[in-house]
Design a protein around this motif. Structure first.
Motif, PDB file in Angstrom:
ATOM      1  N   PRO A   1      -2.505   5.480   2.156  1.00  0.00           N
ATOM      2  CA  PRO A   1      -1.950   5.001   2.330  1.00  0.00           C
ATOM      3  C   PRO A   1      -2.469   3.894   1.653  1.00  0.00           C
ATOM      4  O   PRO A   1      -3.884   3.362   1.831  1.00  0.00           O
ATOM      5  N   VAL A   2      -1.878   3.224   1.344  1.00  0.00           N
ATOM      6  CA  VAL A   2      -1.842   1.622   0.376  1.00  0.00           C
ATOM      7  C   VAL A   2      -1.121   1.015   1.390  1.00  0.00           C
ATOM      8  O   VAL A   2      -0.088   0.977   2.102  1.00  0.00           O
ATOM      9  N   GLN A   3      -1.798  -0.774   0.726  1.00  0.00           N
ATOM     10  CA  GLN A   3      -1.241  -1.635   1.852  1.00  0.00           C
ATOM     11  C   GLN A   3      -1.232  -2.954   0.838  1.00  0.00           C
ATOM     12  O   GLN A   3      -2.146  -2.999  -0.213  1.00  0.00           O
ATOM     13  N   ARG A   4      -0.300  -3.870   1.426  1.00  0.00           N
ATOM     14  CA  ARG A   4      -0.752  -5.084   0.296  1.00  0.00           C
ATOM     15  C   ARG A   4      -1.803  -5.716  -0.009  1.00  0.00           C
ATOM     16  O   ARG A   4      -2.698  -6.106   1.491  1.00  0.00           O
TER      17      ARG A   4
ATOM     18  N   MET B   1       1.265   5.649  -2.223  1.00  0.00           N
ATOM     19  CA  MET B   1       2.022   5.865  -0.935  1.00  0.00           C
ATOM     20  C   MET B   1       1.213   4.868   0.067  1.00  0.00           C
ATOM     21  O   MET B   1       0.698   5.115   0.163  1.00  0.00           O
ATOM     22  N   THR B   2       2.469   4.425   0.480  1.00  0.00           N
ATOM     23  CA  THR B   2       2.109   3.795   1.773  1.00  0.00           C
ATOM     24  C   THR B   2       2.230   4.560   3.878  1.00  0.00           C
ATOM     25  O   THR B   2       2.599   5.805   2.864  1.00  0.00           O
TER      26      THR B   2
ATOM     27  N   GLY C   1      -0.723  -5.452  -6.567  1.00  0.00           N
ATOM     28  CA  GLY C   1      -0.453  -6.261  -5.892  1.00  0.00           C
ATOM     29  C   GLY C   1      -0.966  -5.510  -4.270  1.00  0.00           C
ATOM     30  O   GLY C   1      -0.744  -6.133  -3.109  1.00  0.00           O
ATOM     31  N   TYR C   2      -1.464  -4.182  -5.088  1.00  0.00           N
ATOM     32  CA  TYR C   2      -1.483  -3.180  -3.407  1.00  0.00           C
ATOM     33  C   TYR C   2      -2.958  -2.400  -4.099  1.00  0.00           C
ATOM     34  O   TYR C   2      -4.043  -2.753  -5.101  1.00  0.00           O
TER      35      TYR C   2
END
Length: 214
Positions: free
Chosen positions: A155-158, A65-66, A122-123
C-alpha cells in the motif's frame, strides 16, 4: 545483429534482424530521443527495407494502490495533444545501467519507480508495502523501440516530505479513485493514456485489480 524478444510462455524459433550495410542515418537527436533511418534485413523479406525509427529511453509506470484499495492518478498537461489527462505516475529511466543523469548515478529501476511516485504524486510505500514488477510493453512498436516497465506499489501513503517536482512537468491534480471510478473512466474514455490503460489491463489479467462489471 539483434533479435526479437521471446515471451516467457511461448518459445518460437528466434528471428533475427540484420542491419544492412547501406546506411544508418541520424537526422535528429537530443537528450531524450534519437531519430534514425535504418536499412534492415528482416526474416519475412528477401531484400533489405528502409525504416525510420525513434530510439527513446525506457520508462517506468507505477500503479499506486492505497491500503483501502484505491488507485492514485495524476492529471498532467500534455503539450503534444494540447490536453491535460489522468494518468498513472511515470517517468523515463535516465540513470540505470550507466545512464546520463548524474543526479541519480546508482539508482535501480525500482528506485526510479519509487522516486517518480514521490515526485509526481507525493506518495510513498508504507513500511509494510511492496513494489511488484509486472513486466513491460512497447508503446508504439511501429515507429519506436520505447518500452514501459510496469510496477504495482501497495500500500502507498502520502509522503510526509514530498519531493520537489521536475520543472518541466505540469501536474495539475492528484487524487485517489475507487476501482469502480477507474472502470467508469476507462469505459467513458476519460482515461485514454496508453501507459495507464496498459497497466490496468495487466493488473486485471493478474487478478490484482478487478475491472469487470459485477
Amino acid at each position: 545483429m539483434f533479435a526479437a524478444e521471446d515471451s516467457g510462455h511461448y518459445s518460437p524459433q528466434r528471428e533475427t534482424y540484420r542491419l544492412g550495410n547501406c546506411f544508418q542515418r541520424t537526422p535528429f537527436a537530443n537528450a531524450h530521443l534519437e531519430v534514425v533511418t535504418d536499412h534492415v534485413q528482416t526474416p519475412s523479406r528477401s531484400q533489405p527495407r528502409t525504416w525510420t525509427i525513434v530510439h527513446r529511453k525506457a520508462a517506468v509506470i507505477i500503479a499506486p494502490m492505497t491500503r483501502d484499495g484505491k488507485i492514485v492518478l495524476i492529471r498532467q498537461e500534455r503539450i503534444p495533444i494540447r490536453q491535460s489527462i489522468w494518468e498513472m505516475p511515470s517517468g523515463q529511466i535516465d540513470s540505470v545501467a550507466g545512464g546520463a543523469d548524474l543526479r541519480y548515478p546508482s539508482e535501480t529501476m525500482e528506485q526510479v519507480a519509487l522516486r517518480e511516485l514521490s515526485e509526481e504524486a507525493g506518495y510513498e510505500l508504507a513500511k509494510d508495502g511492496e513494489l511488484i514488477a509486472l513486466g513491460h510493453y512497447f508503446s508504439s512498436p511501429g515507429f519506436t523501440d520505447e518500452r514501459g516497465y510496469f510496477f504495482l506499489a501497495r500500500p502507498v501513503q502520502r509522503c510526509k516530505e514530498p519531493r520537489a517536482r521536475d520543472e518541466a512537468e505540469s501536474i495539475l491534480d492528484c487524487r485517489e479513485f475507487t476501482v469502480e471510478q477507474i472502470r467508469r473512466m476507462i469505459a467513458e474514455n476519460e482515461i485514454r493514456d496508453a501507459n495507464t490503460l496498459g497497466i490496468c489491463a495487466t493488473l486485471s489479467a493478474r487478478g490484482l485489480l478487478s475491472l469487470a462489471l459485477h
